[in-house]
Design an enzyme around this catalytic site. Structure first.
Site, mmCIF file in Angstrom:
data_model
loop_
_atom_site.group_PDB
_atom_site.id
_atom_site.type_symbol
_atom_site.label_atom_id
_atom_site.label_comp_id
_atom_site.label_asym_id
_atom_site.label_seq_id
_atom_site.Cartn_x
_atom_site.Cartn_y
_atom_site.Cartn_z
ATOM 1 C CG ASP A 81 36.963 51.701 31.852
ATOM 2 O OD1 ASP A 81 36.935 51.250 33.617
ATOM 3 O OD2 ASP A 81 36.220 50.752 31.535
ATOM 4 C CG HIS A 82 40.399 49.412 34.045
ATOM 5 N ND1 HIS A 82 40.951 48.782 34.947
ATOM 6 C CD2 HIS A 82 39.146 49.127 33.436
ATOM 7 C CE1 HIS A 82 39.533 48.948 35.623
ATOM 8 N NE2 HIS A 82 38.696 48.273 34.855
ATOM 9 C CG HIS A 179 37.332 43.941 34.277
ATOM 10 N ND1 HIS A 179 38.175 43.835 34.521
ATOM 11 C CD2 HIS A 179 36.683 44.885 33.933
ATOM 12 C CE1 HIS A 179 37.887 44.506 35.220
ATOM 13 N NE2 HIS A 179 37.211 45.756 34.512
ATOM 14 N N GLY A 180 34.130 41.149 31.461
ATOM 15 C CA GLY A 180 34.066 40.547 29.690
ATOM 16 C C GLY A 180 32.769 39.459 30.313
ATOM 17 C CG HIS A 207 34.547 48.355 37.266
ATOM 18 N ND1 HIS A 207 35.930 48.975 36.294
ATOM 19 C CD2 HIS A 207 34.959 49.294 38.095
ATOM 20 C CE1 HIS A 207 36.279 49.721 36.240
ATOM 21 N NE2 HIS A 207 35.824 49.984 37.081
ATOM 22 N N GLY A 208 32.760 44.991 35.529
ATOM 23 C CA GLY A 208 32.379 44.096 34.916
ATOM 24 C C GLY A 208 30.463 43.699 34.890
ATOM 25 C CG ASN A 229 32.003 50.606 34.791
ATOM 26 O OD1 ASN A 229 31.532 51.768 34.843
ATOM 27 N ND2 ASN A 229 33.611 50.972 34.973
HETATM 28 ZN ZN LIG Z 1 36.899 47.404 34.426
#
Ligand SMILES: [Zn+2]
Length: 283
Positions: A81-82, A179-180, A207-208, A229
């Site tokens: 990832d990333h 994210h997060g 994402h996120g 994700n």
């Molecule tokens: Zn991500």
């Protein structure tokens, strides 16, 4: 079988579902993640940051995924990832990862294309899939915080140019997720996602995903999202249960008995998410 992002997203495209991509945060939780997918009859993407991979060992993670994919008869993709550093991508591929993300989203557009092209050439020559990113996803990723006013949504025409020039197998899009985020839910720009899906041909990636409302997940699937994700929800769930368990047992208690309930939390979250991702009531 132990497989690639390209193969599982092709299957997902044909049957209109989304493949869950779950961040493993330690080695303890990995077997229960794969068993959760097996129980649901779904492929799974296990993803790691370069940080987690270095902590555990790229080859150790790849060995467990490969072993379980074969012995449990479940489709497993192992994805980096990333990655922003080519060396991390090379280490992952050499150790047996079947998919990598190159994140050039913070670079100028042309540089993102050029660097992503290099990764695609390297990875495709080795049978490995590549995810690219265009636009900025909010929140914190590997310690870098993106401020709300610095978030740039993915432009559909630029995405078309990017995908055609690079040959990526999947594209991470910025449509409002962070994210997060786990204490609140995101307002997604679903009309933009629809437009991107109409403009380009590759599977889209969210994402996120922890911060996405459950009712929006189905819409994402119908608009071409094939990789979704989820990381924070597993991290927070595992940690909360660990605090509870370790806080109440003696220091010479069996470690296994403290950790099993933490892995069970991860398994429950994954099964619940996959249940939504499979999109069973749609056609
Ligand atoms: Zn991500």
């Amino acid at each position: 079988m132990y497989t690639t992002l390209r193969k599982v997203t092709e299957k997902a495209e044909k049957l209109n579902f989304t493949v869950g991509s779950f961040n493993m945060h330690n080695l303890e939780m990995l077997p229960s993640m794969i068993m959760a997918a097996k129980e649901m009859g779904s492929p799974i993407i296990i993803q790691t940051s370069a940080g987690t991979a270095k902590y555990i060992g790229y080859g150790v993670i790849a060995s467990v995924c490969k072993y379980m994919a074969e012995h449990e008869s479940v489709d497993v993709v192992l994805h980096l990832d990333h990655a922003k550093d080519f060396q991390d991508i090379r280490d992952a591929i050499e150790a047996g990862y079947t998919s990598v993300m190159y994140d050039g989203s913070s670079l100028p557009f042309k540089e993102n294309i050029l660097r992503t092209q290099e990764v695609v050439n390297y990875a495709h020559a080795r049978g490995v899939s590549v995810e690219g990113e265009l636009g900025t996803i909010g929140g914190t990723e590997e310690g870098v915080f993106v401020k709300e006013n610095e978030k740039v949504f993915t432009d559909p025409e630029a995405a078309k140019q990017f995908v055609e020039a690079t040959g990526v197998d999947a594209l991470a899009v910025a449509i409002g997720t962070n994210h997060g985020q786990y204490k609140s839910k995101t307002e997604l720009n679903l009309p933009l996602l629809k437009k991107i899906n109409e403009t380009i041909d590759v599977p889209l990636v969210i994402h996120g995903g922890t911060g996405v409302k459950e009712e929006d997940i189905r819409q994402c699937t119908n608009y071409g999202v094939r990789k979704f994700n989820v990381g924070t929800e597993l991290l927070v769930g595992w940690t909360k249960e660990a605090k509870r368990m370790f806080g109440q047992t003696k220091e010479d208690a069996s470690l296994r008995n403290n950790i099993l309930p933490c892995n069970d939390v991860v398994s429950t979250v994954i099964k619940h998410k996959i249940g939504i991702f499979l999109n069973l009531n749609a056609n």
